[in-house]
Design a protein around this motif. Structure first.
Motif, PDB file in Angstrom:
ATOM      1  N   VAL A  92      10.496  44.672   5.013  1.00 34.47           N
ATOM      2  CA  VAL A  92       9.918  43.546   4.562  1.00 34.47           C
ATOM      3  C   VAL A  92       8.436  43.552   3.905  1.00 34.47           C
ATOM      4  O   VAL A  92       7.547  43.339   4.006  1.00 34.47           O
ATOM      5  CB  VAL A  92       9.620  42.543   5.746  1.00 34.47           C
ATOM      6  N   PHE A  93       8.756  44.397   2.710  1.00 30.48           N
ATOM      7  CA  PHE A  93       7.776  44.581   1.821  1.00 30.48           C
ATOM      8  C   PHE A  93       7.019  43.394   1.439  1.00 30.48           C
ATOM      9  O   PHE A  93       5.691  43.343   1.445  1.00 30.48           O
ATOM     10  CB  PHE A  93       8.113  45.495   0.547  1.00 30.48           C
ATOM     11  N   SER A  94       7.533  42.265   0.969  1.00 29.89           N
ATOM     12  CA  SER A  94       6.962  41.358   0.542  1.00 29.89           C
ATOM     13  C   SER A  94       5.896  40.681   1.497  1.00 29.89           C
ATOM     14  O   SER A  94       4.878  40.233   1.042  1.00 29.89           O
ATOM     15  CB  SER A  94       7.870  40.379  -0.331  1.00 29.89           C
ATOM     16  N   PRO A  95       6.691  40.331   2.739  1.00 32.27           N
ATOM     17  CA  PRO A  95       5.746  39.743   3.829  1.00 32.27           C
ATOM     18  C   PRO A  95       4.690  40.774   4.101  1.00 32.27           C
ATOM     19  O   PRO A  95       3.378  40.178   4.422  1.00 32.27           O
ATOM     20  CB  PRO A  95       6.736  39.602   4.995  1.00 32.27           C
ATOM     21  N   ALA A  96       4.617  42.164   3.932  1.00 37.72           N
ATOM     22  CA  ALA A  96       3.583  42.850   4.202  1.00 37.72           C
ATOM     23  C   ALA A  96       2.541  42.891   3.320  1.00 37.72           C
ATOM     24  O   ALA A  96       1.409  43.004   3.378  1.00 37.72           O
ATOM     25  CB  ALA A  96       4.029  44.299   4.137  1.00 37.72           C
ATOM     26  N   VAL A  97       2.778  42.649   2.103  1.00 32.22           N
ATOM     27  CA  VAL A  97       1.720  42.602   1.150  1.00 32.22           C
ATOM     28  C   VAL A  97       1.300  41.306   1.178  1.00 32.22           C
ATOM     29  O   VAL A  97      -0.129  41.277   0.923  1.00 32.22           O
ATOM     30  CB  VAL A  97       2.330  42.602  -0.565  1.00 32.22           C
ATOM     31  N   SER A  98       1.814  40.056   1.580  1.00 34.83           N
ATOM     32  CA  SER A  98       1.350  38.964   1.945  1.00 34.83           C
ATOM     33  C   SER A  98       0.402  38.971   2.882  1.00 34.83           C
ATOM     34  O   SER A  98      -0.883  38.454   2.818  1.00 34.83           O
ATOM     35  CB  SER A  98       2.270  38.136   2.213  1.00 34.83           C
ATOM     36  N   CYS A  99       0.547  39.841   3.954  1.00 37.47           N
ATOM     37  CA  CYS A  99      -0.382  40.065   5.135  1.00 37.47           C
ATOM     38  C   CYS A  99      -1.632  40.611   4.534  1.00 37.47           C
ATOM     39  O   CYS A  99      -2.805  40.343   5.094  1.00 37.47           O
ATOM     40  CB  CYS A  99       0.327  41.330   6.187  1.00 37.47           C
ATOM     41  N   LEU A 100      -1.647  41.705   3.680  1.00 40.78           N
ATOM     42  CA  LEU A 100      -2.712  42.289   3.263  1.00 40.78           C
ATOM     43  C   LEU A 100      -3.762  41.432   2.336  1.00 40.78           C
ATOM     44  O   LEU A 100      -4.795  41.494   2.379  1.00 40.78           O
ATOM     45  CB  LEU A 100      -2.342  43.384   2.357  1.00 40.78           C
ATOM     46  N   ILE A 101      -3.056  40.535   1.437  1.00 40.15           N
ATOM     47  CA  ILE A 101      -3.902  39.707   0.627  1.00 40.15           C
ATOM     48  C   ILE A 101      -4.375  38.617   1.781  1.00 40.15           C
ATOM     49  O   ILE A 101      -5.635  38.281   1.430  1.00 40.15           O
ATOM     50  CB  ILE A 101      -2.707  38.709  -0.193  1.00 40.15           C
TER      51      ILE A 101
END
Length: 207
Positions: A162-171
């Protein structure tokens, strides 16, 4: 971005470098000994991909393997199932891109690989991360318990990325500079798709 999470965990001192090299080699060997399979990138959200999988009658053979960007998903499964799904999508005007792999990574077809990998992990000492880590299993920040649990790293091989949700988490945590470390620009391209509507975000690759 799959094996990359293990690299990030090594930089965060979850694994020693020596142990990391050992388990990454063992992980790759186990995954490539699995039954033959196929993967394809589709310009759909995970929910849309699941709907197409169900409509194509291959839900017992094909699964979502990665959520890379809001409208970028990877499907994975047996060769026949992927071929049937890709043909069905093409008939609907949806271009799916077959990936250069002979296995169905991040699916139940990796179960035996997970068992082999678990045997290697059992001999490795895991330490709490010294640097915060975003999980591509859960899409949120990893807890110390998860990072030091061998079962978590087995699931990381078996479950969708779940790369996209992980990126959202960082943002959401305020990270406004994202750097792809390593060859290529694939992750940068995916992140830019996700951040196209945001300002003050920098995305780059290492030299």
């Amino acid at each position: 971005h799959s094996v990359g999470e293990l690299v990030a965990a090594t930089l965060a001192s979850v694994f020693t470098l020596q142990d990391a090299v050992q388990i990454i080699v063992a992980r790759g060997r186990a995954m490539h000994q699995a039954a033959a399979g196929a993967m394809a990138a589709v310009p759909l959200s995970p929910d849309q991909a699941v709907s197409k999988i169900q409509c194509s009658g291959v839900a017992d053979r094909v699964w979502v393997a990665a959520h890379n960007a809001p409208q970028s998903t990877v499907v994975s499964g047996c060769v026949e199932g992927i071929e049937k799904l890709v043909d069905q999508l093409a008939s609907e005007g949806i271009a799916a891109q077959r990936l250069k792999t002979k296995h169905a990574f991040h699916t139940p077809m990796m179960k035996e690989a997970t068992n082999q990998f678990a045997a290697v992990l059992s001999a490795v000492q895991l330490s709490a991360p010294r640097i915060p880590l975003a999980s591509t299993v859960t899409g949120r920040m990893s807890s110390d318990r998860e990072a030091t649990d061998a079962e978590y790293w087995c699931n990381q091989l078996l479950q969708p990325v779940v790369f996209s949700p992980a990126v959202s988490c960082l943002i959401k945590l305020g990270c406004n500079v994202l750097l792809q470390v390593g060859l290529g620009t694939a992750l940068v391209s995916l992140v830019k798709q996700q951040l196209s509507h945001l300002e003050n975000q920098a995305v780059a690759t290492s030299p």
